[in-house]
Enzyme design. Structure first.
Site, PDB file in Angstrom:
ATOM      1  N   GLU A   1       4.615   0.577  10.576  1.00 46.81           N
ATOM      2  CA  GLU A   1       3.248   0.801  10.412  1.00 46.81           C
ATOM      3  C   GLU A   1       2.870   2.611  10.437  1.00 46.81           C
ATOM      4  O   GLU A   1       2.468   3.049   9.491  1.00 46.81           O
ATOM      5  CB  GLU A   1       2.282   0.580  11.674  1.00 46.81           C
ATOM      6  CG  GLU A   1       1.875  -1.030  11.706  1.00 46.81           C
ATOM      7  CD  GLU A   1       1.299  -1.504  10.436  1.00 46.81           C
ATOM      8  OE1 GLU A   1       0.296  -0.928  10.101  1.00 46.81           O
ATOM      9  OE2 GLU A   1       1.957  -2.405   9.988  1.00 46.81           O
TER      10      GLU A   1
ATOM     11  N   HIS B   1       3.755  -0.868   2.363  1.00 50.76           N
ATOM     12  CA  HIS B   1       4.336  -2.003   2.936  1.00 50.76           C
ATOM     13  C   HIS B   1       5.427  -2.824   1.806  1.00 50.76           C
ATOM     14  O   HIS B   1       6.526  -3.345   2.153  1.00 50.76           O
ATOM     15  CB  HIS B   1       3.606  -3.205   3.482  1.00 50.76           C
ATOM     16  CG  HIS B   1       3.167  -2.778   4.978  1.00 50.76           C
ATOM     17  ND1 HIS B   1       4.065  -2.182   6.011  1.00 50.76           N
ATOM     18  CD2 HIS B   1       1.836  -2.669   5.595  1.00 50.76           C
ATOM     19  CE1 HIS B   1       3.572  -2.102   6.888  1.00 50.76           C
ATOM     20  NE2 HIS B   1       2.087  -2.189   7.102  1.00 50.76           N
TER      21      HIS B   1
ATOM     22  N   HIS C   1      -1.877   1.854   1.949  1.00 49.74           N
ATOM     23  CA  HIS C   1      -1.104   1.394   3.093  1.00 49.74           C
ATOM     24  C   HIS C   1      -0.428   0.005   2.784  1.00 49.74           C
ATOM     25  O   HIS C   1       0.735  -0.219   3.032  1.00 49.74           O
ATOM     26  CB  HIS C   1      -1.853   1.299   4.257  1.00 49.74           C
ATOM     27  CG  HIS C   1      -1.361   0.757   5.614  1.00 49.74           C
ATOM     28  ND1 HIS C   1      -0.771   1.377   6.499  1.00 49.74           N
ATOM     29  CD2 HIS C   1      -1.142  -0.399   5.932  1.00 49.74           C
ATOM     30  CE1 HIS C   1      -0.201   0.947   7.453  1.00 49.74           C
ATOM     31  NE2 HIS C   1      -0.313  -0.484   7.212  1.00 49.74           N
ATOM     32  N   GLU C   2      -1.145  -0.793   2.096  1.00 48.38           N
ATOM     33  CA  GLU C   2      -0.398  -2.139   2.018  1.00 48.38           C
ATOM     34  C   GLU C   2       0.423  -2.175   1.025  1.00 48.38           C
ATOM     35  O   GLU C   2       1.402  -2.883   0.756  1.00 48.38           O
ATOM     36  CB  GLU C   2      -1.478  -3.056   1.694  1.00 48.38           C
ATOM     37  CG  GLU C   2      -2.640  -3.278   2.748  1.00 48.38           C
ATOM     38  CD  GLU C   2      -1.969  -3.785   4.123  1.00 48.38           C
ATOM     39  OE1 GLU C   2      -0.852  -4.549   4.387  1.00 48.38           O
ATOM     40  OE2 GLU C   2      -2.578  -3.364   5.174  1.00 48.38           O
TER      41      GLU C   2
END
Length: 293
Positions: free
Chosen positions: A222, A148, A144-145
């Site tokens: 997100e 980003h 997930h990071e």
């Protein structure tokens, strides 16, 4: 409520200081004897609006290390550290970016990514996250990071913040001019008390609206990062499991500058309008409905 009041007071303080500095330095050149110089005001608003946003972006990585107490673990002999660094490198290669620095910090379950550029970013996970999740769930959070970073979300959010800041500065001063000159009929060459009071009040009120808009954009990022993490993992379940696990954990408070790029937050009620993250049940439902390809 305490956090919102602190936010409002901080914004009021910042705008008061900026307004006083602009006045003392004689930078109100868009208010002329012939009326309002819209071009001059717009240029001023752009500089004010984007200047702070990009300064914050450029110093985001060192500030993150300092405020969160991040310990960089690249090259560490610790087996857990090596696994974290290897996982970040693997996902980064799959996403087509240079591997970010990897760090850990003491705190409740959470993680974040930051940095001004895709190829010189930072991914950090908390000790609480490592202690409360399985390795597969931690890998999903790391995915997930990394998503980003690969999506350029730090730059995107800085641009959105800059646009909203410009909107606030420009509109508050146009309305302040109208109130001062047309409503209160100030005939002085320069701005009067009506201008200053109106701009301070509107900087605060419009700043709240701008914060809600920026938070909405952050929530959409997100959803995308969740889906991209599932793609990096090759299937959705680890990310779904990680979100479900986080749903039952208290992510604690992260420094304000890092919240938008964290994995978790705890919005509730009307305060959710200011949250950088959607509720976990919405994220899980959206991910379940999103195809991997």
């Amino acid at each position: 409520m305490k956090r919102v009041m602190l936010f409002l007071l901080t914004n009021l303080g910042v705008m008061l200081v900026l307004g006083l500095a602009v006045h003392l330095l004689g930078l109100n050149q868009f208010l002329t004897a012939n009326g309002l110089s819209v071009g001059g005001l717009l240029a001023f608003a752009v500089v004010m609006g984007f200047g702070g946003a990009f300064i914050s972006l450029l110093i985001s990585k060192p500030m993150a290390k300092w405020t969160a107490g991040v310990q960089i673990i690249d090259g560490s002999p610790d087996p857990t550290h090596r696994w974290l660094v290897t996982t970040v490198a693997r996902f980064s290669a799959a996403a087509g970016i240079r591997a970010p620095e990897v760090g850990i910090y003491d705190g409740p379950p959470n993680a974040f990514a930051t940095g001004a550029f895709k190829n010189s970013a930072l991914v950090a996970v908390s000790t609480g996250l490592l202690q409360s999740m399985t390795r597969e769930e931690v890998e999903a959070v790391i995915g997930h990071e990394v998503a980003h970073v690969a999506n350029g979300d730090m730059v995107t959010m800085a641009l959105i913040q800059g646009v909203m800041n410009t909107f606030v500065v420009f509109l508050s001063r146009v309305i302040g001019y109208v109130v001062d000159k047309l409503v209160l009929r100030n005939n002085q060459e320069g701005p009067g008390i009506g201008y200053y009071v109106t701009t301070v009040v509107l900087d605060l009120l419009l700043g709240v609206v701008a914060a809600m808009v920026v938070a909405w954009f952050s929530r959409q990022r997100e959803f995308r990062a969740d889906a991209d993490a599932a793609r990096l993992m090759g299937h959705k379940q680890p990310m779904i499991n990680a979100l479900a696990r986080l749903h039952g954990l208290d992510p604690g408070e992260m420094p304000k500058a890092l919240q938008a790029m964290g994995i978790s937050a705890r919005p509730s009620g009307w305060l959710a309008l200011f949250s950088s993250h959607p509720p976990m049940d919405q994220r899980i439902a959206r991910l379940q409905q999103t195809p991997l390809q």
